[in-house]
Enzyme design. Sequence first.
Site, PDB file in Angstrom:
ATOM      1  N   ARG A  21      57.147  39.384  36.310  1.00 14.83           N
ATOM      2  CA  ARG A  21      56.562  39.213  34.980  1.00 14.83           C
ATOM      3  C   ARG A  21      56.757  40.443  34.099  1.00 14.83           C
ATOM      4  NH1 ARG A  21      51.313  39.069  35.715  1.00 14.83           N
ATOM      5  NH2 ARG A  21      51.766  40.224  37.603  1.00 14.83           N
ATOM      6  N   SER A 137      35.160  25.086  49.694  1.00 11.53           N
ATOM      7  CA  SER A 137      35.816  25.636  48.506  1.00 11.53           C
ATOM      8  C   SER A 137      36.887  24.680  48.000  1.00 11.53           C
ATOM      9  CB  SER A 137      36.432  26.993  48.909  1.00 11.53           C
ATOM     10  OG  SER A 137      37.162  27.567  47.865  1.00 11.53           O
ATOM     11  N   SER A 188      41.580  26.025  34.990  1.00 11.98           N
ATOM     12  CA  SER A 188      42.328  26.628  33.895  1.00 11.98           C
ATOM     13  C   SER A 188      43.781  26.164  33.793  1.00 11.98           C
ATOM     14  CB  SER A 188      42.288  28.138  34.077  1.00 11.98           C
ATOM     15  OG  SER A 188      43.343  28.753  33.438  1.00 11.98           O
ATOM     16  N   HIS A 216      36.017  28.861  31.992  1.00 11.52           N
ATOM     17  CA  HIS A 216      36.826  28.224  30.947  1.00 11.52           C
ATOM     18  C   HIS A 216      36.015  27.215  30.140  1.00 11.52           C
ATOM     19  CE1 HIS A 216      40.592  30.155  32.034  1.00 11.52           C
ATOM     20  NE2 HIS A 216      40.162  30.065  33.269  1.00 11.52           N
ATOM     21  N   THR A 244      32.049  33.951  32.072  1.00  9.66           N
ATOM     22  CA  THR A 244      32.740  35.150  31.597  1.00  9.66           C
ATOM     23  C   THR A 244      32.329  35.441  30.170  1.00  9.66           C
ATOM     24  OG1 THR A 244      34.882  36.205  31.221  1.00  9.66           O
ATOM     25  CG2 THR A 244      34.767  33.864  30.746  1.00  9.66           C
ATOM     26  N   LYS A 247      36.342  35.149  27.452  1.00 14.56           N
ATOM     27  CA  LYS A 247      37.144  34.045  26.915  1.00 14.56           C
ATOM     28  C   LYS A 247      36.416  33.459  25.694  1.00 14.56           C
ATOM     29  CE  LYS A 247      38.750  33.065  31.627  1.00 14.56           C
ATOM     30  NZ  LYS A 247      39.701  34.154  31.802  1.00 14.56           N
ATOM     31  N   THR A 277      30.502  51.331  37.362  1.00 11.30           N
ATOM     32  CA  THR A 277      29.892  51.707  36.084  1.00 11.30           C
ATOM     33  C   THR A 277      29.559  50.429  35.313  1.00 11.30           C
ATOM     34  OG1 THR A 277      31.098  53.794  36.018  1.00 11.30           O
ATOM     35  CG2 THR A 277      30.311  52.936  33.910  1.00 11.30           C
TER      36      THR A 277
END
Lengths: 428, 428
Positions: A21, A137, A188, A216, A244, A247, A277
């Site tokens: 990539r 899963s 996704s 998502h 998240t 996004k 942190t």
Amino acid sequence: MLYQRYFEAAVSRLKDERRYRVFVHLERDVESFPLARWHRDDGSVQDVTVWCSNDYLGMGQHPEAISAMVETASRVGAGAGGTRNISGTSHAIVELERELADLHGKEAALVFTSGWISNLAAISTIADLLPNCLILSDASNHNSMIEGVKRSRAERKVFRHNDLAHLEELLIEAGDRPKLIVFESLYSMNGKIAPVKEIADLAERYGAMTYVDEVHAVGMYGPRGAGICERDGVMDRIDVIEGTLAKGFGATGGYVAGDALVIDAIRSYAGAFIFSTALPPPVAAAACASVRLLKRRSDLRAAHQRATHITKHALAAGGLPVLENGSHIVPVMVRDAELCKAASDLLLTRHHIYIQPINYPSVAKGSERLRVTPTPRHTQEHIAHLVEAMVGVWHTLGIPFVEPPSHLHVDEKSKEHCAYPEIKLAAQ
Amino acid sequence: MLYQRYFEAAVSRLKDERRYRVFVHLERDVESFPLARWHRDDGSVQDVTVWCSNDYLGMGQHPEAISAMVETASRVGAGAGGTRNISGTSHAIVELERELADLHGKEAALVFTSGWISNLAAISTIADLLPNCLILSDASNHNSMIEGVKRSRAERKVFRHNDLAHLEELLIEAGDRPKLIVFESLYSMNGKIAPVKEIADLAERYGAMTYVDEVHAVGMYGPRGAGICERDGVMDRIDVIEGTLAKGFGATGGYVAGDALVIDAIRSYAGAFIFSTALPPPVAAAACASVRLLKRRSDLRAAHQRATHITKHALAAGGLPVLENGSHIVPVMVRDAELCKAASDLLLTRHHIYIQPINYPSVAKGSERLRVTPTPRHTQEHIAHLVEAMVGVWHTLGIPFVEPPSHLHVDEKSKEHCAYPEIKLAAQ
């Protein structure tokens, strides 16, 4: 350097398999989003339309998110100063966690430095605190969930993607032991939505804990933007919701929300949380502003769905092989790694459109694709330009077209709410 | 909730062992650093002096870092918009990586969302790309390094903390196979500095690759703030240097620097990197501004060392058991978990000083401590207040005092450079 040959071989391997990539160097611009400046290797700069951003609603460029970041940075500084324990529990992060718990109707939330880390830390910690736990899963789970599953000491079994019968079979097989089902609400790469309600039903029937990744979906689905679980009315039946801030909410960081007790256990045991942190207060403040704004801005979600709908319709009308999925993600199938990379390159260099190729290992070999993500700020002109460019590239490279499937036609009801006039395709 | 008892038991266990952590809710302030506002549970607010921040140089509050963040957020937005591959390779991050490679005199650098993730991703990826690799890991390595070591498939052996003889023994034992030595240049909890040059000597003699964590040193040691390896003149003899943007540089995020080939291999293979949203441009810009500024601001490093020197001297003169270590970290030994927590609580509530207790598992049981971190912005008044408060707390709780060891006395040379007049101890 010692061992140079091993690193050379590793990089060559990727090049040979056409999955090395090269990152595209971009500079975003609040004024011109979804346009960005592409910095070429020769130093020249070119405006391009970004069609693959995960800033799905453009919240990263929203004045309220930006002003929250600017105001907080100016008042309290750029960084957190330490872990949550070492003076990093900032006012901004405390407020953000309250806002997120409220969003998901849960007692508590815990913010991490990324969604990747939320999954790694939360899944492995929960599984390790349940004696003799079996993790179930979904086969299409994200890399970060797989890492979380693998990091735990628990046994795991993988159920076929969104396959309720297979999941039930494994639940029955497992018997009485503690069980943790981990899955995504919206995948996704194919844009498919999980049968969340049915998974919650199975979890209740067979006594399993549920952990869903909504990265998502948060910001974009449900009356207040809490995601697919909210939209489907099952938020209170899922034990842990992971989301998240990077996004739909346009900032960075990840989080989990759930019962105060579970969140406290994760907070107290997860090394990835304890020893990192904290998120800087300006980032937490930007995310918090987004979450608050999106709780009341259903119009942005509607505009997002409209843009998606029109884009899918227009691409399909152009004969492009759009994968239908019921979500805001628009996969256009290429089914060849080299062609996929070439299509992405041509779109960029010839048409100034940026859509990165999605190749193995993100998707299975033979299912390579361009993953298009419309935002509310993609206009009819952007969409028309996209379709024209993609049709041209498909012709140039000889990628197979398909007839538009009938279920992609705009129905009368959605036409009513459509912000965009009928798309005219210059290439048709 | 299902399984409630397991989570209850897990949290109770921590409470029974006196290591359940309660975060102190703070609000920093660019005007008054190292003071911050402590938000009590009852809603009242109290100014406190933070004496345990990892924003060692106060760069998180520096106008140049803040204005870089503000300017970038205003111009390009709050977030990155995606992974590095999905439109997340921002101009700000490209510039930051150049700046970091230059800082360490390496060909390339790669930025991660946190230092924790840098270690997890880089150590495990490097080890997994070297066939039959043996990792040799210092016994006091940070949690994130241990996680990186464990995540890899490689065999590992732990050498005694900073013990060159033991490391050499293991190197000899390992024979011809690829070997990776992972260690820190400056250990955070005891403040001890590694024999970096001697480790580089051993690595060359026995053919091992070296990976050093400089998170508690970058910005603060060496002529341009590249860390202990720069200070000791061995930067070019270490293969991979890992650092953080969250401590000396005052922002957030982590990075590795090394040969372009190794960095490219990590970039191409590390899932934690590939599948994480990139650092937001405003954060990268703030970090970049700090790195640039600290390359030329040796005066800030000198002021930091002076503040440390004076603080150590003053605490030792007060009879407090300071652990000597040659670094900017000032551990004051309590050696009891309950007393350590009580001392921290009393400092906060009675003296408005914040120093969190360091208990197991951050340090071994019986070596509990308060970890004091002076910054260039702690004044003589702050130091005098600290010593007075700690002496008072030591008396109240009956924690053992020690005579000040002679090597902590200020020598004539360092007195010359001392920014602070002689500290007067009101409590003496």
